[in-house]
Design a protein around this motif. Structure first.
Motif, mmCIF file in Angstrom:
data_model
loop_
_atom_site.group_PDB
_atom_site.id
_atom_site.type_symbol
_atom_site.label_atom_id
_atom_site.label_comp_id
_atom_site.label_asym_id
_atom_site.label_seq_id
_atom_site.Cartn_x
_atom_site.Cartn_y
_atom_site.Cartn_z
ATOM 1 N N ALA A 2 24.021 2.602 -35.196
ATOM 2 C CA ALA A 2 25.053 1.574 -35.335
ATOM 3 C C ALA A 2 25.132 0.920 -36.703
ATOM 4 O O ALA A 2 26.117 0.251 -37.000
ATOM 5 N N THR A 3 24.111 1.062 -37.549
ATOM 6 C CA THR A 3 24.145 0.412 -38.860
ATOM 7 C C THR A 3 23.615 1.366 -39.929
ATOM 8 O O THR A 3 22.723 2.163 -39.679
ATOM 9 N N GLU A 4 24.164 1.248 -41.130
ATOM 10 C CA GLU A 4 23.820 2.162 -42.212
ATOM 11 C C GLU A 4 22.411 1.960 -42.750
ATOM 12 O O GLU A 4 21.796 2.901 -43.260
ATOM 13 N N ASP A 5 21.871 0.752 -42.643
ATOM 14 C CA ASP A 5 20.595 0.466 -43.286
ATOM 15 C C ASP A 5 19.450 1.328 -42.764
ATOM 16 O O ASP A 5 18.486 1.592 -43.485
ATOM 17 N N ILE A 6 19.542 1.771 -41.498
ATOM 18 C CA ILE A 6 18.440 2.560 -40.937
ATOM 19 C C ILE A 6 18.661 4.069 -41.056
ATOM 20 O O ILE A 6 17.792 4.849 -40.674
ATOM 21 N N GLN A 7 19.791 4.480 -41.594
ATOM 22 C CA GLN A 7 20.084 5.914 -41.662
ATOM 23 C C GLN A 7 19.009 6.710 -42.405
ATOM 24 O O GLN A 7 18.632 7.801 -41.949
ATOM 25 N N PRO A 8 18.472 6.238 -43.558
ATOM 26 C CA PRO A 8 17.435 7.031 -44.232
ATOM 27 C C PRO A 8 16.202 7.256 -43.353
ATOM 28 O O PRO A 8 15.634 8.357 -43.342
ATOM 29 N N LEU A 9 15.786 6.232 -42.598
ATOM 30 C CA LEU A 9 14.618 6.373 -41.736
ATOM 31 C C LEU A 9 14.926 7.254 -40.528
ATOM 32 O O LEU A 9 14.083 8.041 -40.090
ATOM 33 N N VAL A 10 16.140 7.142 -40.001
ATOM 34 C CA VAL A 10 16.533 7.999 -38.878
ATOM 35 C C VAL A 10 16.556 9.457 -39.308
ATOM 36 O O VAL A 10 16.053 10.343 -38.614
ATOM 37 N N ARG A 11 17.131 9.716 -40.496
ATOM 38 C CA ARG A 11 17.176 11.100 -40.989
ATOM 39 C C ARG A 11 15.770 11.634 -41.236
ATOM 40 O O ARG A 11 15.464 12.792 -40.933
ATOM 41 N N ALA A 12 14.910 10.783 -41.798
ATOM 42 C CA ALA A 12 13.537 11.228 -42.055
ATOM 43 C C ALA A 12 12.834 11.600 -40.758
ATOM 44 O O ALA A 12 12.102 12.593 -40.701
ATOM 45 N N ARG A 13 13.072 10.834 -39.703
ATOM 46 C CA ARG A 13 12.416 11.094 -38.426
ATOM 47 C C ARG A 13 13.000 12.320 -37.729
ATOM 48 O O ARG A 13 12.263 13.134 -37.161
ATOM 49 N N ARG A 14 14.320 12.466 -37.768
ATOM 50 C CA ARG A 14 14.988 13.481 -36.952
ATOM 51 C C ARG A 14 15.314 14.768 -37.694
ATOM 52 O O ARG A 14 15.576 15.791 -37.060
ATOM 53 N N GLU A 15 15.309 14.740 -39.023
ATOM 54 C CA GLU A 15 15.801 15.897 -39.755
ATOM 55 C C GLU A 15 14.780 16.507 -40.707
ATOM 56 O O GLU A 15 15.113 17.419 -41.456
ATOM 57 N N THR A 16 13.543 16.002 -40.709
ATOM 58 C CA THR A 16 12.518 16.569 -41.576
ATOM 59 C C THR A 16 11.319 16.986 -40.732
ATOM 60 O O THR A 16 11.243 16.688 -39.543
ATOM 61 N N SER A 17 10.380 17.662 -41.360
ATOM 62 C CA SER A 17 9.175 18.068 -40.650
ATOM 63 C C SER A 17 8.302 16.850 -40.364
ATOM 64 O O SER A 17 8.435 15.795 -41.004
ATOM 65 N N GLU A 18 7.369 17.009 -39.441
ATOM 66 C CA GLU A 18 6.435 15.933 -39.133
ATOM 67 C C GLU A 18 5.613 15.556 -40.364
ATOM 68 O O GLU A 18 5.407 14.370 -40.647
ATOM 69 N N ALA A 19 5.168 16.557 -41.111
ATOM 70 C CA ALA A 19 4.355 16.281 -42.296
ATOM 71 C C ALA A 19 5.159 15.507 -43.339
ATOM 72 O O ALA A 19 4.657 14.549 -43.943
ATOM 73 N N ALA A 20 6.413 15.920 -43.554
ATOM 74 C CA ALA A 20 7.243 15.238 -44.540
ATOM 75 C C ALA A 20 7.541 13.802 -44.105
ATOM 76 O O ALA A 20 7.531 12.869 -44.917
ATOM 77 N N TYR A 21 7.799 13.644 -42.824
ATOM 78 C CA TYR A 21 8.089 12.301 -42.300
ATOM 79 C C TYR A 21 6.884 11.376 -42.468
ATOM 80 O O TYR A 21 7.018 10.240 -42.951
ATOM 81 N N MET A 22 5.694 11.844 -42.076
ATOM 82 C CA MET A 22 4.507 11.000 -42.167
ATOM 83 C C MET A 22 4.173 10.672 -43.621
ATOM 84 O O MET A 22 3.761 9.545 -43.934
ATOM 85 N N ALA A 23 4.371 11.621 -44.529
ATOM 86 C CA ALA A 23 4.127 11.348 -45.940
ATOM 87 C C ALA A 23 5.102 10.285 -46.452
ATOM 88 O O ALA A 23 4.723 9.383 -47.224
ATOM 89 N N PHE A 24 6.348 10.374 -46.012
ATOM 90 C CA PHE A 24 7.382 9.405 -46.400
ATOM 91 C C PHE A 24 7.009 8.002 -45.923
ATOM 92 O O PHE A 24 7.057 7.031 -46.683
ATOM 93 N N MET A 25 6.608 7.878 -44.648
ATOM 94 C CA MET A 25 6.300 6.572 -44.082
ATOM 95 C C MET A 25 5.010 6.001 -44.649
ATOM 96 O O MET A 25 4.918 4.803 -44.943
ATOM 97 N N ARG A 26 4.008 6.830 -44.821
ATOM 98 C CA ARG A 26 2.748 6.335 -45.366
ATOM 99 C C ARG A 26 2.904 5.918 -46.825
ATOM 100 O O ARG A 26 2.220 5.012 -47.317
ATOM 101 N N GLY A 27 3.849 6.561 -47.508
ATOM 102 C CA GLY A 27 4.140 6.137 -48.863
ATOM 103 C C GLY A 27 4.708 4.737 -48.907
ATOM 104 O O GLY A 27 4.504 3.995 -49.877
#
Length: 274
Positions: A245-270
């Motif tokens: 419903a809002t644009e601000d969370i789109q980068p995090l949603v894409r990271a969770r749903r459209e990348t690998s688990e390893a890439a997502y965890m590296a992104f979040m831990r960063g």
């Protein structure tokens, strides 16, 4: 015939904006809230029925559904919007607060849904819109209990959608992020102020607080914007389950749903360390 929607938590924020939008677009609205006095101005309209519903009080849920049906003849859609978020280190949360988080955000939704289903099934149609959150998609530190409640809501909603499709009933999930004009963040901050920070977490809390401040600065949407998405989910007649419903969370949603688990965890831990 004019359609009717029942909305929980309609005194403020998303719920109030959604009640106003549906009424403006020709719907009857059962605007429910814990304290109906908070919606006194809404009740001036003949197409809005303001009534009490506390999601922690099952008798009030049954009464609100009965009131809506008696006033308008039927209910066509339910928007489960009522909710709140606990903010803070999990170790500092009391058992009572943990229970309250789930009582409101999960069990309350289940009780409202259970109350409306016999009516929907008797008519062979109906729509249930559950207001989730970006926190139902990706985990964040400091809101582990809110995350847990919204992850539970997402799983419940998806599973329920398969069951109810056989009955002609649609289930939708709306996922907003931060908005500019609600008290949600203020209440979360109040809750945090009441919870102690266990010794040893001070540096992490300060670091996480800086990240959250950055997230808050990216908020551009309003409650009216979220209401537009709730209305779309209710009325588009599609099989679509989830609506961001809002644009601000789109980068995090894409990271969770459209990348690998390893890439997502590296992104979040960063972002948050660890």
């Amino acid at each position: 015939m004019t359609q009717t929607v029942l909305i929980t938590g309609a005194s403020t924020g998303f719920g109030r904006a959604t009640a106003q939008l549906f009424a403006e677009r020709g719907w009857n609205v059962v605007a429910t809230m814990r304290d109906p006095a908070a919606g006194a101005d809404l009740s001036d309209r003949p197409d809005i029925c303001v009534t009490r519903l506390d999601v922690q009080d099952r008798d009030s849920i049954d009464a609100a559904v009965a009131t809506g049906i008696a006033r308008f003849g039927a209910i066509d859609a339910v928007v489960n919007n009522a909710g709140f978020g606990l903010f803070g280190i999990f170790e500092g949360a009391t058992r009572e607060k943990i229970q309250e988080q789930f009582d409101v955000n999960v069990f309350g939704v289940m009780d409202v849904t259970r109350a409306i289903l016999p009516h929907f099934r008797s008519r062979g149609r109906g729509t249930i819109v559950n207001v989730s959150s970006g926190a139902g998609v990706f985990g964040l530190p400091m809101i582990s209990l809110y995350n847990a409640s919204k992850f539970a809501l997402e799983g419940f909603s998806e599973s329920l959608s398969y069951e109810l499709r056989s009955q002609g009933i649609a289930v939708k999930i709306v996922e907003p992020g931060g908005v500019l004009d609600t008290r949600f963040s203020a209440r979360s901050t109040d809750e945090f102020g009441q919870a102690p920070v266990p010794q040893g977490y001070e540096e992490f809390v300060a670091s996480a607080a800086r990240v959250f401040e950055g997230l808050r600065e990216n908020r551009l949407a309003t409650s009216a914007d979220v209401a537009d998405v709730i209305y779309e989910a209710t009325t588009d007649g599609s099989d679509r389950l989830r609506y961001v419903a809002t644009e601000d969370i789109q980068p995090l949603v894409r990271a969770r749903r459209e990348t690998s688990e390893a890439a997502y965890m590296a992104f979040m831990r960063g972002k948050f360390g660890g």
